[in-house]
Design an enzyme around this catalytic site. Sequence first.
Site, mmCIF file in Angstrom:
data_model
loop_
_atom_site.group_PDB
_atom_site.id
_atom_site.type_symbol
_atom_site.label_atom_id
_atom_site.label_comp_id
_atom_site.label_asym_id
_atom_site.label_seq_id
_atom_site.Cartn_x
_atom_site.Cartn_y
_atom_site.Cartn_z
ATOM 1 N N MET A 99 80.954 58.212 53.313
ATOM 2 C CA MET A 99 82.224 58.835 53.716
ATOM 3 C C MET A 99 81.976 59.681 54.959
ATOM 4 O O MET A 99 81.090 60.550 54.959
ATOM 5 C CB MET A 99 82.776 59.735 52.603
ATOM 6 C CG MET A 99 83.318 59.019 51.382
ATOM 7 S SD MET A 99 84.531 57.724 51.713
ATOM 8 C CE MET A 99 85.814 58.634 52.576
ATOM 9 N N HIS A 124 90.544 46.867 53.108
ATOM 10 C CA HIS A 124 90.033 48.005 52.335
ATOM 11 C C HIS A 124 91.189 48.629 51.546
ATOM 12 O O HIS A 124 92.231 48.963 52.110
ATOM 13 C CB HIS A 124 89.435 49.015 53.319
ATOM 14 C CG HIS A 124 88.737 50.173 52.709
ATOM 15 N ND1 HIS A 124 87.435 50.130 52.245
ATOM 16 C CD2 HIS A 124 89.152 51.447 52.500
ATOM 17 C CE1 HIS A 124 87.085 51.317 51.785
ATOM 18 N NE2 HIS A 124 88.116 52.145 51.917
ATOM 19 N N MET A 150 88.427 56.033 44.214
ATOM 20 C CA MET A 150 88.266 57.486 44.257
ATOM 21 C C MET A 150 88.892 58.037 42.998
ATOM 22 O O MET A 150 89.949 58.678 43.013
ATOM 23 C CB MET A 150 88.945 58.055 45.522
ATOM 24 C CG MET A 150 88.150 57.786 46.786
ATOM 25 S SD MET A 150 89.119 57.949 48.297
ATOM 26 C CE MET A 150 89.826 56.317 48.392
ATOM 27 N N ASP A 187 83.479 55.113 56.387
ATOM 28 C CA ASP A 187 84.911 55.238 56.078
ATOM 29 C C ASP A 187 85.419 56.630 56.422
ATOM 30 O O ASP A 187 84.967 57.620 55.831
ATOM 31 C CB ASP A 187 85.080 54.958 54.569
ATOM 32 C CG ASP A 187 86.525 54.945 54.120
ATOM 33 O OD1 ASP A 187 87.430 55.084 54.967
ATOM 34 O OD2 ASP A 187 86.746 54.803 52.907
ATOM 35 N N HIS A 230 87.938 50.590 47.086
ATOM 36 C CA HIS A 230 87.254 51.889 47.091
ATOM 37 C C HIS A 230 87.904 52.770 46.027
ATOM 38 O O HIS A 230 89.029 53.228 46.198
ATOM 39 C CB HIS A 230 87.401 52.487 48.508
ATOM 40 C CG HIS A 230 86.859 53.864 48.663
ATOM 41 N ND1 HIS A 230 87.101 54.629 49.790
ATOM 42 C CD2 HIS A 230 86.066 54.639 47.865
ATOM 43 C CE1 HIS A 230 86.499 55.801 49.667
ATOM 44 N NE2 HIS A 230 85.871 55.839 48.498
ATOM 45 N N ASP A 253 92.272 51.682 49.087
ATOM 46 C CA ASP A 253 91.882 53.022 48.638
ATOM 47 C C ASP A 253 92.659 53.431 47.393
ATOM 48 O O ASP A 253 93.864 53.676 47.458
ATOM 49 C CB ASP A 253 92.174 54.032 49.757
ATOM 50 C CG ASP A 253 91.176 53.921 50.894
ATOM 51 O OD1 ASP A 253 89.964 54.018 50.630
ATOM 52 O OD2 ASP A 253 91.613 53.711 52.046
ATOM 53 N N MET A 306 93.278 56.220 44.619
ATOM 54 C CA MET A 306 93.074 57.665 44.397
ATOM 55 C C MET A 306 93.842 58.107 43.156
ATOM 56 O O MET A 306 94.999 57.707 42.972
ATOM 57 C CB MET A 306 93.602 58.452 45.590
ATOM 58 C CG MET A 306 92.998 58.031 46.914
ATOM 59 S SD MET A 306 93.697 59.005 48.243
ATOM 60 C CE MET A 306 92.948 58.222 49.663
ATOM 61 N N SER A 342 92.073 49.801 56.393
ATOM 62 C CA SER A 342 92.511 50.428 55.141
ATOM 63 C C SER A 342 94.031 50.444 55.104
ATOM 64 O O SER A 342 94.674 51.057 55.967
ATOM 65 C CB SER A 342 91.998 51.869 55.071
ATOM 66 O OG SER A 342 92.744 52.570 54.095
HETATM 67 C C1 DX5 Z 1 89.965 58.354 52.767
HETATM 68 C C2 DX5 Z 1 89.957 56.858 52.587
HETATM 69 C C3 DX5 Z 1 89.882 56.095 53.847
HETATM 70 C C4 DX5 Z 1 91.030 56.279 54.764
HETATM 71 C C5 DX5 Z 1 90.545 56.077 56.154
HETATM 72 O O1 DX5 Z 1 89.845 58.958 51.544
HETATM 73 O O2 DX5 Z 1 88.863 56.445 51.792
HETATM 74 O O3 DX5 Z 1 89.665 54.697 53.610
HETATM 75 O O4 DX5 Z 1 92.100 55.400 54.517
HETATM 76 O O5 DX5 Z 1 91.545 56.414 56.994
HETATM 77 P P1 DX5 Z 1 91.332 56.725 58.524
HETATM 78 O O6 DX5 Z 1 90.656 55.511 59.106
HETATM 79 O O7 DX5 Z 1 92.711 56.914 59.003
HETATM 80 O O8 DX5 Z 1 90.477 57.948 58.624
HETATM 81 ZN ZN ZN Z 2 88.279 54.228 51.680
#
Ligand code: DX5
Ligand code: ZN
Length: 246
Positions: free
Chosen positions: A166, A62, A97, A204, A95, A64, A66, A37
Amino acid sequence: MSGLGSLFFLTSFSLILYLCQDFISFKTHPMPIIAPSILSADFLNLGKDIEMLNNSQAEWIHIDVMDGVFVPNISYGIPILKAVRKATTKVLDVHLMIVQPERYFETFRDAGADILTFHYEASVHVHRSVALIHELGMKAGLVLNPHTPVNVLSEILPDLDMVLLMSVNPGFGGQKFIENTYNKIAALKQMIHATGKNILIEVDGGVDLTNAGKLIQTGVDVLVAGNTVFSSKDPKETIIQLLASR
Ligand code: DX5
Ligand code: ZN
């Protein structure tokens, strides 16, 4: 065979080959997939980090996204995805969010997403959204927060390419892995088996070298790892170690 007949035969044959290739590349993985990620990457040197991943054994990247509404944090969006797409041929696993994710599916497709995952908790019309992702030519994954039981998937599971569980509450990298995730993986594995389809399980959050082996043994196909990869002194070696965990 007439010229037209040969053309038809060749076209059909190529189409079958293409479909088989797609099936093989996404559905039947002898090894787990590592999806670093980039939330934990060095944004001032993102190009360098993508180049490192290009030369690594990570098959996916990956991303993310948000929105500060669905989760209490804002990360990045379309411009970053476009830039990453230009710098890599790896599978881009996006992903979302965000609330009302379906509003942006086409935009993310155009920016270079190969796989779109969106949250069960953020979507009212999950079936319609999955169909839309497929119509747009992408793989579709549904994400469940830690508190959401896997049995909510019973009716939609056969339509999915992947389920993302998650293992932390979404919003931040570097959080502690939630142990109950193993129970969810095991239950989901059985549900997937009953469908007779090869639907991938992705996990994840908080994935590291201490839990990767157990996760793979329990049935995970795709391990997302942010902090573990990017805070490592040797990220490429860490990716190899995650892959080799058993
Ligand atoms: C959290 C994200 C993850 C995050 C994982 O909301 O969806 O993808 O980046 O990070 P680590 O591997 O550091 O927990
Ligand atoms: Zn993620």
